[in-house]
Design a protein around this motif. Structure first.
Motif, PDB file in Angstrom:
ATOM      1  N   GLU A 122       0.847  -1.189   0.000  1.00 45.18           N
ATOM      2  CA  GLU A 122       0.000   0.000   0.000  1.00 45.18           C
ATOM      3  C   GLU A 122       0.882   1.239   0.000  1.00 45.18           C
ATOM      4  O   GLU A 122       1.863   1.310   0.740  1.00 45.18           O
ATOM      5  CB  GLU A 122      -0.923  -0.002   1.221  1.00 45.18           C
ATOM      6  N   LEU A 123       0.554   2.205  -0.846  1.00 43.19           N
ATOM      7  CA  LEU A 123       1.265   3.477  -0.859  1.00 43.19           C
ATOM      8  C   LEU A 123       0.566   4.441   0.097  1.00 43.19           C
ATOM      9  O   LEU A 123      -0.629   4.697  -0.046  1.00 43.19           O
ATOM     10  CB  LEU A 123       1.278   4.068  -2.272  1.00 43.19           C
ATOM     11  N   VAL A 139       6.707   9.049   3.043  1.00 39.91           N
ATOM     12  CA  VAL A 139       6.170   8.012   2.161  1.00 39.91           C
ATOM     13  C   VAL A 139       6.338   6.673   2.864  1.00 39.91           C
ATOM     14  O   VAL A 139       7.462   6.270   3.178  1.00 39.91           O
ATOM     15  CB  VAL A 139       6.902   7.976   0.803  1.00 39.91           C
ATOM     16  N   ASN A 140       5.221   6.051   3.167  1.00 41.86           N
ATOM     17  CA  ASN A 140       5.223   4.754   3.864  1.00 41.86           C
ATOM     18  C   ASN A 140       6.103   4.760   5.119  1.00 41.86           C
ATOM     19  O   ASN A 140       6.901   3.850   5.354  1.00 41.86           O
ATOM     20  CB  ASN A 140       5.655   3.643   2.908  1.00 41.86           C
ATOM     21  N   THR A 209       9.072   4.155  -5.336  1.00 39.10           N
ATOM     22  CA  THR A 209       8.730   3.885  -3.937  1.00 39.10           C
ATOM     23  C   THR A 209       8.849   2.393  -3.622  1.00 39.10           C
ATOM     24  O   THR A 209       8.794   2.014  -2.457  1.00 39.10           O
ATOM     25  CB  THR A 209       7.289   4.331  -3.641  1.00 39.10           C
ATOM     26  N   GLY A 210       8.966   1.578  -4.668  1.00 35.41           N
ATOM     27  CA  GLY A 210       9.012   0.137  -4.474  1.00 35.41           C
ATOM     28  C   GLY A 210       7.663  -0.487  -4.211  1.00 35.41           C
ATOM     29  O   GLY A 210       7.560  -1.695  -3.979  1.00 35.41           O
ATOM     30  N   VAL A 211       6.599   0.314  -4.258  1.00 32.53           N
ATOM     31  CA  VAL A 211       5.251  -0.182  -3.968  1.00 32.53           C
ATOM     32  C   VAL A 211       4.528  -0.472  -5.278  1.00 32.53           C
ATOM     33  O   VAL A 211       4.344   0.436  -6.103  1.00 32.53           O
ATOM     34  CB  VAL A 211       4.449   0.842  -3.149  1.00 32.53           C
ATOM     35  N   PRO A 212       4.102  -1.722  -5.515  1.00 32.16           N
ATOM     36  CA  PRO A 212       3.372  -2.031  -6.746  1.00 32.16           C
ATOM     37  C   PRO A 212       1.975  -1.411  -6.738  1.00 32.16           C
ATOM     38  O   PRO A 212       1.321  -1.345  -5.700  1.00 32.16           O
ATOM     39  CB  PRO A 212       3.308  -3.557  -6.748  1.00 32.16           C
ATOM     40  N   PRO A 220      -6.202  -3.420  -8.787  1.00 27.72           N
ATOM     41  CA  PRO A 220      -5.517  -2.225  -8.292  1.00 27.72           C
ATOM     42  C   PRO A 220      -5.321  -2.258  -6.785  1.00 27.72           C
ATOM     43  O   PRO A 220      -6.255  -2.553  -6.037  1.00 27.72           O
ATOM     44  CB  PRO A 220      -6.462  -1.086  -8.721  1.00 27.72           C
ATOM     45  N   GLY A 221      -4.092  -1.983  -6.332  1.00 28.99           N
ATOM     46  CA  GLY A 221      -3.799  -1.980  -4.908  1.00 28.99           C
ATOM     47  C   GLY A 221      -4.275  -0.695  -4.244  1.00 28.99           C
ATOM     48  O   GLY A 221      -4.895   0.163  -4.873  1.00 28.99           O
ATOM     49  N   ARG A 222      -3.944  -0.561  -2.975  1.00 32.04           N
ATOM     50  CA  ARG A 222      -4.411   0.597  -2.216  1.00 32.04           C
ATOM     51  C   ARG A 222      -3.368   1.706  -2.202  1.00 32.04           C
ATOM     52  O   ARG A 222      -2.169   1.469  -2.194  1.00 32.04           O
ATOM     53  CB  ARG A 222      -4.744   0.182  -0.786  1.00 32.04           C
ATOM     54  N   ALA A 223      -3.866   2.939  -2.217  1.00 31.32           N
ATOM     55  CA  ALA A 223      -3.028   4.121  -2.087  1.00 31.32           C
ATOM     56  C   ALA A 223      -3.831   5.134  -1.292  1.00 31.32           C
ATOM     57  O   ALA A 223      -4.943   5.499  -1.689  1.00 31.32           O
ATOM     58  CB  ALA A 223      -2.644   4.675  -3.460  1.00 31.32           C
TER      59      ALA A 223
END
Length: 254
Positions: A122-123, A139-140, A209-212, A220-223
């Motif tokens: 998650e971003l 960031v994270n 960011t390394g976040v997929p 779609p992942g979470r942001a």
């Protein structure tokens, strides 16, 4: 015999046609599904950048002792805020609404040394206040750094006061201090490899960011930036809770 052979050929042709039609339908469904996911990701990038701008305006309002003059709840679940300095921003997040604070989903327990299979990437973009009293982007859970390794400041940056003239025969008046400059507003995007990137210099350079952007199942992942936006019980404050779990902001409403 010839008749049976012709029938077999017709049957085979019919099967091939059905198979081709089935493949075409599946291919079409796959394309539509892919197009839908791309649309969602494009919307997410736009919403994240809009929310980053909104958070910048919130920090500036807090630093300048500003307040909210109007709150609009939109049909898509977002909230539009108007501040006393004329700034109008929209906060996007699925958990923002008129109800009370929704609890964040609990994280799945970490597996052994084989990895953390149950946890989606998650971003999370946020801000923290450092020991100098200023707010900086994160960031994270880590500071966002510029190309020189410095923390990227959020909100308004106060200008320094001019120095007073030295006493003397006819001392010159000190020069007025420069006006404060606005803090940096980061931007995010998704690169060709499907990874979230962030820029702190107006989009000139980007850092992974390394976040997929997609979760394990291809969806779609979470942001997130905002976890919830609610009113205080007395209606005098807007309570903004960030997704990074930091202390909420209390912004006066007038």
């Amino acid at each position: 015999m010839m008749k049976k052979s012709i029938i077999r050929h017709f049957a085979l042709a019919a099967c091939l046609c059905l198979f081709a039609t089935s493949c075409d339908n599946k291919f079409g469904d796959d394309l539509r599904s892919l197009g839908h996911r791309v649309e969602i990701l494009e919307e997410r990038v736009l919403e994240m950048n809009t929310s980053i701008e909104a958070l910048q305006a919130i920090i500036t309002t807090i630093q300048t002792n500003g307040y909210v003059t109007d709150i609009q709840h939109n049909s898509d679940g977002s909230i539009t805020l108007t501040f006393n300095n004329g700034d109008i921003v929209t906060l996007h997040d699925g958990r923002i609404g008129q109800d009370g604070n929704d609890g964040r989903d609990g994280q799945d327990g970490h597996d052994g040394q084989d990895g953390n299979d149950g946890q989606e990437a998650e971003l999370i973009v946020g801000v923290w206040q450092d020991i100098d009293g200023m707010w900086y982007w994160t960031v994270n859970g880590t500071w966002l750094l510029d190309a020189d390794g410095n923390k990227v400041r959020a909100g308004a940056v106060d200008g320094k006061d001019g120095q007073d003239g030295h006493d003397g025969q006819d001392g010159h008046d000190g020069q007025d201090g420069h006006d404060g400059k606005d803090g940096i507003v980061p931007q995010v995007r998704i690169n060709a490899d499907g990874i979230w990137e962030i820029s702190s210099d107006g989009g000139n350079t980007w850092v992974s960011t390394g976040v997929p952007a997609n979760g394990k199942d291809g969806e779609p992942g979470r942001a997130d930036i905002f976890a919830s936006v609610t009113l205080s019980p007395d209606g005098k404050y807007l309570i903004v809770q960030l997704a990074d779990g930091s202390d909420p902001f209390y912004i006066p409403i007038m």
